[in-house]
Write a protein that holds these residues in place. Structure first.
Motif, PDB file in Angstrom:
ATOM      1  N   UNK A  32       0.672  -1.218   0.138  1.00 28.56           N
ATOM      2  CA  UNK A  32      -0.086  -0.110   0.079  1.00 28.56           C
ATOM      3  C   UNK A  32       1.006   1.303  -0.139  1.00 28.56           C
ATOM      4  N   UNK A  33       0.339   2.254  -0.737  1.00 30.28           N
ATOM      5  CA  UNK A  33       1.057   3.624  -0.503  1.00 30.28           C
ATOM      6  C   UNK A  33       0.044   4.564   0.337  1.00 30.28           C
ATOM      7  N   UNK A  34       0.577   5.183   1.282  1.00 34.12           N
ATOM      8  CA  UNK A  34      -0.074   5.962   2.139  1.00 34.12           C
ATOM      9  C   UNK A  34       0.381   7.481   2.444  1.00 34.12           C
ATOM     10  N   UNK A  35      -0.327   8.323   2.212  1.00 28.79           N
ATOM     11  CA  UNK A  35       0.135   9.838   2.214  1.00 28.79           C
ATOM     12  C   UNK A  35      -0.264  10.057   3.771  1.00 28.79           C
ATOM     13  N   UNK A  36       0.864  10.933   4.289  1.00 27.70           N
ATOM     14  CA  UNK A  36       0.726  11.747   5.511  1.00 27.70           C
ATOM     15  C   UNK A  36       0.622  13.248   4.816  1.00 27.70           C
ATOM     16  N   UNK A  37      -0.601  14.040   5.161  1.00 31.38           N
ATOM     17  CA  UNK A  37      -0.417  15.284   4.983  1.00 31.38           C
ATOM     18  C   UNK A  37      -0.880  16.196   6.016  1.00 31.38           C
ATOM     19  N   UNK A  38      -0.756  17.426   5.796  1.00 30.37           N
ATOM     20  CA  UNK A  38      -0.770  18.434   7.096  1.00 30.37           C
ATOM     21  C   UNK A  38       0.105  19.800   6.623  1.00 30.37           C
ATOM     22  N   UNK A  39      -0.313  20.627   7.287  1.00 31.76           N
ATOM     23  CA  UNK A  39       0.479  21.980   7.183  1.00 31.76           C
ATOM     24  C   UNK A  39       1.982  21.887   7.365  1.00 31.76           C
ATOM     25  N   UNK A  40       2.793  23.067   7.189  1.00 33.65           N
ATOM     26  CA  UNK A  40       3.971  23.205   7.626  1.00 33.65           C
ATOM     27  C   UNK A  40       3.976  23.216   9.164  1.00 33.65           C
ATOM     28  N   UNK A  41       5.054  22.048   9.859  1.00 38.50           N
ATOM     29  CA  UNK A  41       4.949  22.190  11.216  1.00 38.50           C
ATOM     30  C   UNK A  41       4.069  21.168  11.935  1.00 38.50           C
ATOM     31  N   UNK A  42       3.252  20.684  10.968  1.00 39.25           N
ATOM     32  CA  UNK A  42       2.243  19.598  11.639  1.00 39.25           C
ATOM     33  C   UNK A  42       2.690  18.657  12.466  1.00 39.25           C
ATOM     34  N   UNK A  43       3.680  18.066  11.931  1.00 40.11           N
ATOM     35  CA  UNK A  43       4.422  16.716  12.493  1.00 40.11           C
ATOM     36  C   UNK A  43       4.660  15.783  11.623  1.00 40.11           C
ATOM     37  N   UNK A  44       4.619  15.882  10.203  1.00 38.93           N
ATOM     38  CA  UNK A  44       4.670  14.976   9.217  1.00 38.93           C
ATOM     39  C   UNK A  44       5.956  14.395   9.361  1.00 38.93           C
ATOM     40  N   UNK A 196       2.464  18.334  -1.302  1.00 38.10           N
ATOM     41  CA  UNK A 196       1.867  18.380  -2.617  1.00 38.10           C
ATOM     42  C   UNK A 196       0.838  17.266  -2.889  1.00 38.10           C
ATOM     43  N   UNK A 197      -0.587  17.786  -2.855  1.00 32.65           N
ATOM     44  CA  UNK A 197      -1.481  16.582  -2.476  1.00 32.65           C
ATOM     45  C   UNK A 197      -1.706  16.057  -3.924  1.00 32.65           C
ATOM     46  N   UNK A 198      -1.477  16.878  -5.383  1.00 35.59           N
ATOM     47  CA  UNK A 198      -1.553  16.240  -6.391  1.00 35.59           C
ATOM     48  C   UNK A 198      -0.548  14.860  -6.599  1.00 35.59           C
ATOM     49  N   UNK A 199       0.514  15.177  -6.077  1.00 34.13           N
ATOM     50  CA  UNK A 199       1.646  14.083  -5.964  1.00 34.13           C
ATOM     51  C   UNK A 199       1.041  12.621  -5.190  1.00 34.13           C
ATOM     52  N   UNK A 200       0.519  13.074  -4.048  1.00 34.56           N
ATOM     53  CA  UNK A 200      -0.345  12.141  -3.155  1.00 34.56           C
ATOM     54  C   UNK A 200      -1.268  11.257  -3.937  1.00 34.56           C
ATOM     55  N   UNK A 201      -2.196  12.069  -4.647  1.00 30.21           N
ATOM     56  CA  UNK A 201      -3.285  11.557  -5.390  1.00 30.21           C
ATOM     57  C   UNK A 201      -2.784  10.513  -6.511  1.00 30.21           C
ATOM     58  N   UNK A 202      -1.782  10.828  -7.164  1.00 24.98           N
ATOM     59  CA  UNK A 202      -1.035  10.102  -8.207  1.00 24.98           C
ATOM     60  C   UNK A 202      -0.693   8.882  -7.629  1.00 24.98           C
ATOM     61  N   UNK A 207      -5.211   8.490   3.060  1.00 24.48           N
ATOM     62  CA  UNK A 207      -4.225   9.689   3.500  1.00 24.48           C
ATOM     63  C   UNK A 207      -4.645   9.968   5.222  1.00 24.48           C
ATOM     64  N   UNK A 208      -3.889  10.071   5.749  1.00 20.47           N
ATOM     65  CA  UNK A 208      -3.929  10.576   7.210  1.00 20.47           C
ATOM     66  C   UNK A 208      -3.470  12.147   7.384  1.00 20.47           C
ATOM     67  N   UNK A 209      -4.166  12.907   7.848  1.00 20.52           N
ATOM     68  CA  UNK A 209      -3.819  14.394   8.048  1.00 20.52           C
ATOM     69  C   UNK A 209      -3.597  14.701   9.366  1.00 20.52           C
ATOM     70  N   UNK A 210      -2.244  15.155   9.636  1.00 17.18           N
ATOM     71  CA  UNK A 210      -1.919  15.609  10.887  1.00 17.18           C
ATOM     72  C   UNK A 210      -2.031  17.089  11.062  1.00 17.18           C
TER      73      UNK A 210
END
Ligand code: ATP
Length: 229
Positions: A32-44, A196-202, A207-210
């Protein structure tokens, strides 16, 4: 059902006295490929560092392929099949591309080396002409490809990627995306920290958002853009 390849439950992490992660839970299944998304400094980045044991951390459970890794050193975790590509790449600038790769080469858990140079160059054609180029003389995009190539020659089963699109040209992001899709198609599992959400979507299925060190949302990648942050 078999255990997830990576299982994180209730993960806390600290920089000195400052807590940066609060009870993060997530899983990555085999293939599986899983994305960790979130703003700068969120904790990714901190989440990936915590998996690798690069920051002080504590978890209810931190397991790779069913085995507890919460007390293991970074080196041992890497040997168990986790490839880590840090945000700052950590290329040896005085060594050539080929030397950077040679230093990282290790057989996988099954003793196999699946990544001869020819296979790396088939994945990243741009690197093929740069064998003797010093790391410090490579562009940001070339260094990023080298950083992924260096993780691959450790023959990982799970790849932790920290913002591979950061600071690289759009054409390189496209090439990187294609390479990552190819890796996923071979069955490699991927945890991708990325703005880069577009990259994650590809690339990613889920996804998990922090948000400020805590899990804010999780769901199918296709729904990630719709969540407020
Ligand atoms: P970015 O995209 O900026 O890397 P991120 O989501 O990866 O964002 P982290 O780098 O994990 O975020 O940072 C999470 C929190 O930990 C932030 O509040 C940050 O200021 C803090 N932090 C990160 N690195 C350190 C450090 N070396 N020392 C102290 N605090 C840190």
């Amino acid at each position: 059902m078999s255990a997830p390849l990576l299982e994180i439950d209730g993960l806390d992490a600290w920089y000195g006295p400052a807590q940066a992660l609060f009870g993060l839970s997530l899983t990555v299944a085999r293939g599986e490929a899983v994305a960790l998304i979130g703003r700068n400094g969120a904790g990714k980045s901190t989440s990936l560092k915590a998996v690798m044991g690069l920051v002080r951390r504590r978890a209810r459970r931190l397991a790779l392929d069913g085995a507890d890794i919460s007390a293991l050193t970074t080196h041992r975790i890497a040997r168990l099949g986790v490839g880590y590509v840090p945000e700052d790449r950590r290329i040896f600038t005085d060594l050539t591309m080929e030397e950077n790769i040679g230093l990282a080469r290790r057989p996988g858990r099954d003793g196999a080396d699946r990544w001869p140079l020819e296979r790396l160059f088939a994945l990243f054609p741009n690197l093929a002409d740069l064998r003797g180029r010093r790391g410090g003389a490579m562009s940001g995009g070339e260094q990023q490809m080298l950083a992924v190539a260096r993780a691959l020659v450790g023959n990982p089963e799970l790849l932790l990627l920290d913002e591979p699109s950061e600071g690289v040209a759009p054409i390189i992001v496209e090439q990187m995306t294609a390479a990552l899709r190819e890796l996923k198609a071979t069955g490699l599992s991927i945890l991708l920290s990325e703005q880069n959400v577009a990259l994650c979507e590809e690339l990613c299925d889920r996804a998990y958002r922090i948000d400020q060190g805590e899990l804010g949302w999780s769901g199918p990648m296709a729904a990630a853009r719709l969540t407020a942050d």
